[in-house]
Structure formats: structure tokens, C-alpha cells
Enzyme design. Structure first.
Site, short mmCIF file in Angstrom:
data_model
loop_
_atom_site.label_atom_id
_atom_site.label_comp_id
_atom_site.label_asym_id
_atom_site.label_seq_id
_atom_site.Cartn_x
_atom_site.Cartn_y
_atom_site.Cartn_z
CG ASP A 1 -10.04 -3.05 -3.49
OD1 ASP A 1 -8.97 -2.11 -3.04
OD2 ASP A 1 -10.03 -4.05 -3.09
CG ASP B 1 -2.11 -7.27 2.79
OD1 ASP B 1 -2.49 -6.25 3.09
OD2 ASP B 1 -2.13 -7.37 0.90
#
Length: 241
Positions: free
Chosen positions: A129, A7
Site C-alpha cells: 500500500d 473490510d
């Protein structure tokens, strides 16, 4: 198949806690070296997220992603701030194998469906998500009222095949994946590939997910903390063929 995750925030590899941009932990100041190590250990798949891009709505770590794509040997996917066909083409032309459309799948389903038609389901992955079964968007900063299953169903009808499903409450918390959610979605959509993301701690969690019918998954914090090793990831991937 297990995808190690990198990330990106301001050109560095970090991990967030429950998607909170204010709670980031530095993993590696040189993500290119991190990706090279993953490759060197015999792993040839990689999950990249442009965290700044997810927040801004457009790529913010493009140079770093392109550097990684130029050296990593294997399958790479990227998500975060992808809102246009031009961005998709830019990533694919840089050597990225497939791109992840997340917030835009909810907020602009027509664009997402058009992208599926233009680039094909092998190049377009849908990122779903959520919290409490409802979709979260914009790097998890916004909460919608749409059930995750409804969004998946709409995108399956549009031709999507692969869905990365993240329970935001589990992500980065090392509390175990939401197996019930993932298994129920895989059962509801048997022809889709539900990819587990968030909460994976160790090899036992991976085996539990596999037993529940989940074939692919993403590991981030567990690798950063050492409760899952790259050697274990390689062995699982080798077994998967």
C-alpha cells in the site's frame, strides 16, 4: 478475477475513505450475510481485511473471519495485523486460502521471507500500500520512504508471486484506479501477479485495467454504492475461467 472486499471493523463490514479510520461507512452490520450473498450470486472468491487488526498489529476480528470461512465456498484471503507464523497457521487452519502480509513485509522482511519459504507463495500474498509511490504501513497510518517498486523487487527475489497494490489516495474515493502505477509495476515485474486495489468504480475501470495487463482486482466501494454489481463481477469472473 474480481475479488469482492469485506473490510471488518468491530465485527461489522465497513468502507473507509483513503484509509482514514475516522471516515468509515457502514456497509453491512452482518458481514456473514454479506459473504453468503456474494456466494449465492455465484462468486467464489473473497477479500477480507481486519481493519482493527491492521491498526493493532494483531487480529481483532478473528471470530467473524472464522465464521465467514466456515460457510463461504471458494477462495478467501485475509489481511490486517498478521505478524506471526502462529497467526498465519490459525487462519489457514480456519479455511482461509491465503494470507496477506502488508506492513510486516517492510518492517520485518526476514520474517516475511521465512513465511514465504515455510508456507509457499500460493499461501502468502504481499500487500503493498502506498502514497505517491512510497509504501504506507500500519493500516496506512504511517508513511515510509521506500518506493513500492523496491519492496516488490525484494519480495520477488524472495519467491513472492502475488502482490496486492493499493494507492491509498484512490481507495474509497471512487475516482478510478491508478492504472499508470499498476501497469508500470506489472511491466517491471512481468512474472508477478499485480492485483489492483483501490479506486475501481465500474465495469469500464475493470476493462481498462485488463487492457493494461492487470488480471486480478479487488472491488469494495463500487459494490457498496452499486456502480458495480455482483452480476457484473460474476460475468467477468466466469469469462476469466
Amino acid at each position: 478475477m474480481i475479488f469482492p472486499a469485506i473490510d471488518l471493523q468491530k465485527g461489522r463490514s465497513v468502507r473507509l475513505f483513503q484509509g482514514d479510520f475516522k471516515q468509515s461507512r457502514l456497509v453491512n452490520g452482518k458481514p456473514l450475510e454479506q459473504a453468503a450473498l456474494i456466494n449465492w450470486r455465484g462468486i467464489h472468491c473473497l477479500h477480507l481485511v481486519d481493519l482493527d487488526g491492521a491498526k493493532a498489529g494483531q487480529p481483532q476480528n478473528l471470530k467473524t473471519v472464522q465464521q465467514i470461512a466456515g460457510r463461504f465456498q471458494g477462495m478467501m484471503e485475509i489481511g490486517g495485523g498478521i505478524r506471526t507464523s502462529e497467526t498465519i497457521e490459525q487462519y489457514l487452519n480456519s479455511g482461509i486460502s491465503r494470507v496477506i502480509l502488508g506492513s510486516v513485509a517492510l518492517k520485518d522482511p526476514d520474517f516475511t521471507k521465512a513465511a514465504l519459504q515455510q508456507f509457499g507463495p500460493d499461501k502468502i500474498v504481499i500487500g503493498v500500500d502506498g502514497r505517491d509511490g512510497k509504501v504506507a504501513t500500519e493500516g496506512w497510518l504511517d508513511q515510509s520512504v521506500m518506493p513500492m517498486a523496491d519492496l516488490i523487487g525484494e519480495m520477488v527475489a524472495a519467491g513472492a508471486q502475488t502482490f496486492i497494490v493499493t494507492d491509498v489516495a484512490k481507495d474509497g474515493m471512487m475516482s478510478g484506479p491508478n492504472i499508470d502505477l499498476l501497469a508500470s509495476l506489472q511491466k517491471k515485474f512481468p512474472d508477478a501477479n499485480i492485483v489492483a486495489s483501490g479506486g475501481i468504480r465500474n465495469l469500464a475501470d475493470i476493462r481498462a485495467l485488463q487492457k493494461a495487463g492487470i488480471k486480478d482486482m479487488i472491488a469494495g466501494m463500487s459494490l457498496a454504492q452499486g456502480t458495480l454489481t455482483l452480476q457484473e463481477v460474476k460475468e467477468v469472473n466466469d469469462d476469466a475461467g
